[in-house]
Scaffold this motif. Structure first.
Motif, PDB file in Angstrom:
ATOM      1  N   GLY A 148      52.980  34.506  40.754  1.00  0.00           N
ATOM      2  CA  GLY A 148      51.658  35.063  41.008  1.00  0.00           C
ATOM      3  C   GLY A 148      51.165  34.650  42.376  1.00  0.00           C
ATOM      4  N   LEU A 149      49.932  35.018  42.676  1.00  0.00           N
ATOM      5  CA  LEU A 149      49.324  34.690  43.962  1.00  0.00           C
ATOM      6  C   LEU A 149      48.693  33.309  43.896  1.00  0.00           C
ATOM      7  CD1 LEU A 149      47.587  38.069  44.865  1.00  0.00           C
ATOM      8  CD2 LEU A 149      49.525  37.030  46.052  1.00  0.00           C
ATOM      9  N   THR A 201      41.161  40.061  40.645  1.00  0.00           N
ATOM     10  CA  THR A 201      41.977  40.820  41.592  1.00  0.00           C
ATOM     11  C   THR A 201      42.237  42.223  41.056  1.00  0.00           C
ATOM     12  OG1 THR A 201      44.032  39.993  40.611  1.00  0.00           O
ATOM     13  CG2 THR A 201      43.119  38.759  42.493  1.00  0.00           C
ATOM     14  N   ARG A 258      49.264  39.383  36.437  1.00  0.00           N
ATOM     15  CA  ARG A 258      48.127  38.460  36.435  1.00  0.00           C
ATOM     16  C   ARG A 258      46.895  39.059  37.117  1.00  0.00           C
ATOM     17  NH1 ARG A 258      52.783  36.054  36.150  1.00  0.00           N
ATOM     18  NH2 ARG A 258      53.005  34.268  34.761  1.00  0.00           N
ATOM     19  N   SER A 259      46.952  40.360  37.363  1.00  0.00           N
ATOM     20  CA  SER A 259      45.815  41.047  37.959  1.00  0.00           C
ATOM     21  C   SER A 259      44.750  41.314  36.902  1.00  0.00           C
ATOM     22  CB  SER A 259      46.262  42.365  38.585  1.00  0.00           C
ATOM     23  OG  SER A 259      47.229  42.145  39.594  1.00  0.00           O
ATOM     24  N   VAL A 294      50.778  41.947  49.997  1.00  0.00           N
ATOM     25  CA  VAL A 294      51.972  41.212  49.606  1.00  0.00           C
ATOM     26  C   VAL A 294      53.165  41.850  50.311  1.00  0.00           C
ATOM     27  CG1 VAL A 294      53.439  40.510  47.678  1.00  0.00           C
ATOM     28  CG2 VAL A 294      50.955  40.691  47.362  1.00  0.00           C
ATOM     29  N   ILE A 336      52.843  39.015  40.034  1.00  0.00           N
ATOM     30  CA  ILE A 336      51.507  39.199  40.606  1.00  0.00           C
ATOM     31  C   ILE A 336      50.758  40.289  39.853  1.00  0.00           C
ATOM     32  CG2 ILE A 336      50.232  39.836  42.691  1.00  0.00           C
ATOM     33  CD1 ILE A 336      52.670  38.740  44.292  1.00  0.00           C
ATOM     34  N   ASP A 344      58.979  39.300  41.541  1.00  0.00           N
ATOM     35  CA  ASP A 344      57.813  38.686  42.179  1.00  0.00           C
ATOM     36  C   ASP A 344      56.598  39.605  42.096  1.00  0.00           C
ATOM     37  OD1 ASP A 344      59.507  36.628  42.805  1.00  0.00           O
ATOM     38  OD2 ASP A 344      59.614  37.054  44.948  1.00  0.00           O
ATOM     39  N   VAL A 400      44.465  43.851  46.100  1.00  0.00           N
ATOM     40  CA  VAL A 400      45.826  43.398  46.413  1.00  0.00           C
ATOM     41  C   VAL A 400      46.704  44.629  46.499  1.00  0.00           C
ATOM     42  CG1 VAL A 400      47.796  42.020  45.650  1.00  0.00           C
ATOM     43  CG2 VAL A 400      45.459  41.229  45.172  1.00  0.00           C
TER      44      VAL A 400
END
Length: 324
Positions: free
Chosen positions: A170-171, A178, A251-252, A237, A248, A244, A212
């Motif tokens: 995640g970020l 996000t 989990r937004s 990103v 991310i 990957d 994002v």
């Protein structure tokens, strides 16, 4: 019982198969599942915990290099792998000649759609067990029904679960909500204009959300950078491995996406998701999820950022009211 699933592509089709795997896991805990998939989507299949072994194929690449000795070595290696696994049953969930060709390499009985149900009826010549599933159903329901018929249970179609969770990652260092903006897609006529993505990003920042976005080629990079230049709060990103991006994405807080595979992934994660369809009909293959919505542009008209963000807020509100 040991079953091989054959669903080689595309990303959306692979994701549409997960609910069928969930049904089978609940109804037939005695079965173990492996999967045969295009190498590019192996990481997506790996998101489902019920899949033990993933066999990779490269049909798209093999077709371009059919007379290369390396291609034939890879195909022979796949055949040996599938033979050695000793499957009790293969389910061809794709219904195409190419998937049927892969399925028979396992030297086990193959189950699939019957001639009236398969996308390519000639594929059924290679099936030992054939099942009728109406073609006017959504792809997710068609696959769930096929698995139920092949494995001897009735799927509960009133519920929909994919069974997948985001991979680790995640970020880092991001506080607050996000919104992942998935602007990239395969066809130009399916792309929402860059100025509309910029408009949506501005509206989201006004609602205290961090936009994002990402890119996978130079044209998409230009759009991502244009969004970030116009809306400096946007996080871009860099081009990254699919796993990957999935971490991310998963989990937004919210996802707004074009007609692309990652939009299907967002809905499968159970995220509030708005799909923007401009030149294609969502029809029987559009994103499905508890908090997923599709906006379809009327002929000759456009979808405005305000319309899209308003729909996103509806999905966010639905999820906020859902039981924990």
């Amino acid at each position: 019982m040991k079953v091989l699933i054959v669903k080689t592509s595309s990303m959306g089709d692979v994701i549409h198969t997960f609910p069928a795997v969930e049904d089978a896991r609940r109804n037939r805990p005695d079965i173990s599942f492996d999967w045969c998939v295009e190498e590019a989507f192996a990481g997506i299949v790996a998101l489902h915990p019920a899949i033990a072994t993933i066999h990779k194929v490269a049909i798209r690449r093999w077709r371009k290099q059919l007379f290369d000795s390396g291609t034939w070595r890879e195909m022979a290696g796949l055949r040996r792998e599938l033979h050695a696994a000793q499957y009790d049953l293969v389910i061809d969930a794709q219904g195409l000649l190419k998937s049927a060709f892969v399925a028979i390499q396992a030297a086990a009985p193959v189950a699939g759609f019957d001639q009236a149900s398969a996308r390519e009826p000639s594929a059924t010549l290679f099936y030992k067990r054939k099942y009728a599933v109406p073609r006017d159903l959504h792809a997710i329901e068609r696959t769930r029904r096929l698995f139920g018929l092949a494995l001897g249970y009735e799927p509960d179609l009133s519920a929909l679960a994919s069974g997948i969770v985001p991979p680790p990652g995640g970020l880092a260092g991001i506080d607050g909500k996000t919104a992942f903006l998935l602007h990239g897609t395969s066809r130009e006529d399916k792309k929402w204009p860059a100025e509309d993505w910029i408009g949506a990003a501005r509206l989201l920042v006004g609602r205290r959300m961090t936009p994002v976005t990402t890119w996978s080629n130079e044209r998409e990079k230009a759009v991502a950078e244009a969004i970030a230049q116009a809306v400096p709060a946007t996080i871009v990103v860099p081009k990254s491995p699919l796993s990957d991006i999935a971490a991310i994405l998963g989990r937004s807080t919210l996802v707004i996406g074009a007609d692309t595979g990652l939009t299907h992934l967002a809905s499968a994660f159970g995220l509030p998701t708005v799909a923007v369809f401009l030149a294609t009909e969502p029809g029987l293959t559009g994103p499905r999820g508890q908090y997923a919505s599709t906006l379809l542009a009327a002929s000759g008209e456009r979808l405005t950022p305000a319309e899209v963000v308003a729909e996103a807020e509806k999905q966010l509100a639905l999820k906020s009211r859902a039981p924990a």
